[in-house]
Design an enzyme around this catalytic site. Structure first.
Site, PDB file in Angstrom:
ATOM      1  N   CYS A  72       0.829  -1.159  -0.102  1.00  0.00           N
ATOM      2  CA  CYS A  72       0.024   0.019   0.007  1.00  0.00           C
ATOM      3  C   CYS A  72       0.810   1.326   0.080  1.00  0.00           C
ATOM      4  O   CYS A  72       1.737   1.205   0.747  1.00  0.00           O
ATOM      5  CB  CYS A  72      -0.923   0.017   1.113  1.00  0.00           C
ATOM      6  SG  CYS A  72      -1.980   1.524   1.427  1.00  0.00           S
ATOM      7  N   CYS A  75       0.578   3.208   3.680  1.00  0.00           N
ATOM      8  CA  CYS A  75       1.034   2.725   4.822  1.00  0.00           C
ATOM      9  C   CYS A  75       1.795   1.513   4.761  1.00  0.00           C
ATOM     10  O   CYS A  75       2.392   1.023   5.769  1.00  0.00           O
ATOM     11  CB  CYS A  75      -0.207   2.228   5.798  1.00  0.00           C
ATOM     12  SG  CYS A  75      -1.049   0.823   5.282  1.00  0.00           S
ATOM     13  N   CYS A 121      -7.266  -0.783   1.584  1.00  0.00           N
ATOM     14  CA  CYS A 121      -6.368  -1.291   2.284  1.00  0.00           C
ATOM     15  C   CYS A 121      -7.032  -1.631   3.870  1.00  0.00           C
ATOM     16  O   CYS A 121      -7.807  -0.462   4.219  1.00  0.00           O
ATOM     17  CB  CYS A 121      -5.225  -0.277   2.492  1.00  0.00           C
ATOM     18  SG  CYS A 121      -3.916  -0.753   3.828  1.00  0.00           S
ATOM     19  N   CYS A 124      -4.979   1.095   6.341  1.00  0.00           N
ATOM     20  CA  CYS A 124      -5.165   2.825   6.191  1.00  0.00           C
ATOM     21  C   CYS A 124      -6.558   2.942   5.659  1.00  0.00           C
ATOM     22  O   CYS A 124      -6.897   4.290   5.666  1.00  0.00           O
ATOM     23  CB  CYS A 124      -4.152   3.533   5.765  1.00  0.00           C
ATOM     24  SG  CYS A 124      -3.958   3.096   3.795  1.00  0.00           S
ATOM     25  N   CYS A 144      -8.392  -5.306  -9.619  1.00  0.00           N
ATOM     26  CA  CYS A 144      -8.046  -4.511 -10.652  1.00  0.00           C
ATOM     27  C   CYS A 144      -7.694  -3.177  -9.999  1.00  0.00           C
ATOM     28  O   CYS A 144      -8.380  -2.428  -9.256  1.00  0.00           O
ATOM     29  CB  CYS A 144      -9.187  -4.231 -11.498  1.00  0.00           C
ATOM     30  SG  CYS A 144      -8.756  -3.071 -12.861  1.00  0.00           S
TER      31      CYS A 144
END
Length: 158
Positions: A72, A75, A121, A124, A144
């Site tokens: 991510c 984070c 995510c 976060c 995607c």
């Protein structure tokens, strides 16, 4: 009586910690808008925090064929492995499954007059992209993702 209350609170706390939810598995990060703007590039902020989408075939990773891990961008939570990346022809990096259970959460996105499964995510809450049921086996899923929501780290062979 006081000891009984303390023991009850500790037991309740223990039960709460043992329950498995996505956020409890990976922790949770909360930042202000100003903090996110300082941390992220403008396109990362637009995608991760404002649920934007980069144009197809413009992102950094849609055509990446290196071996490694996708994190991510907000984070640095491990999200996807290059082992599950595949060519979807959509112009966005696509994966058939996350690197492990609990690192992403899926919710409903009804923007633009469509109903889609949004991927965020788990740590976060950043918008990553969408998941569709038209991917390859073994899962049949196509995660995607926006390149702007990801950071890639190449696996270095020793």
């Amino acid at each position: 009586m006081k000891n009984l209350i303390v023991v009850s609170l500790l037991f309740a706390s223990f039960l709460g910690c043992s329950q498995s939810t996505n956020q409890k598995q990976v922790g949770h990060i909360t930042k202000t808008t100003a903090e996110w703007k300082k941390l992220l590039t403008p396109i990362q902020f637009e995608v991760l925090r404002e649920k934007g989408t980069e144009r197809a075939f413009t992102g950094e990773y849609w055509n990446n064929h290196e071996k490694g891990i996708y994190y991510c961008a907000g984070c640095h939570l491990e999200l996807f492995s290059s082992e599950t990346k595949f060519e979807s022809g959509t112009g966005w990096p696509s994966f058939y499954k996350p690197i492990k259970e609990g690192v992403v959460k899926v919710g409903t996105d009804t923007s633009y007059g469509m109903v889609r499964d949004e991927v965020e995510c788990s740590r976060c809450g950043g918008h990553l992209g969408h998941v569709f049921p038209d991917g390859p086996q073994p899962t049949g899923q196509r995660y995607c993702m926006n390149s702007a929501s990801l950071k890639f780290e190449k696996v270095v062979k020793k």
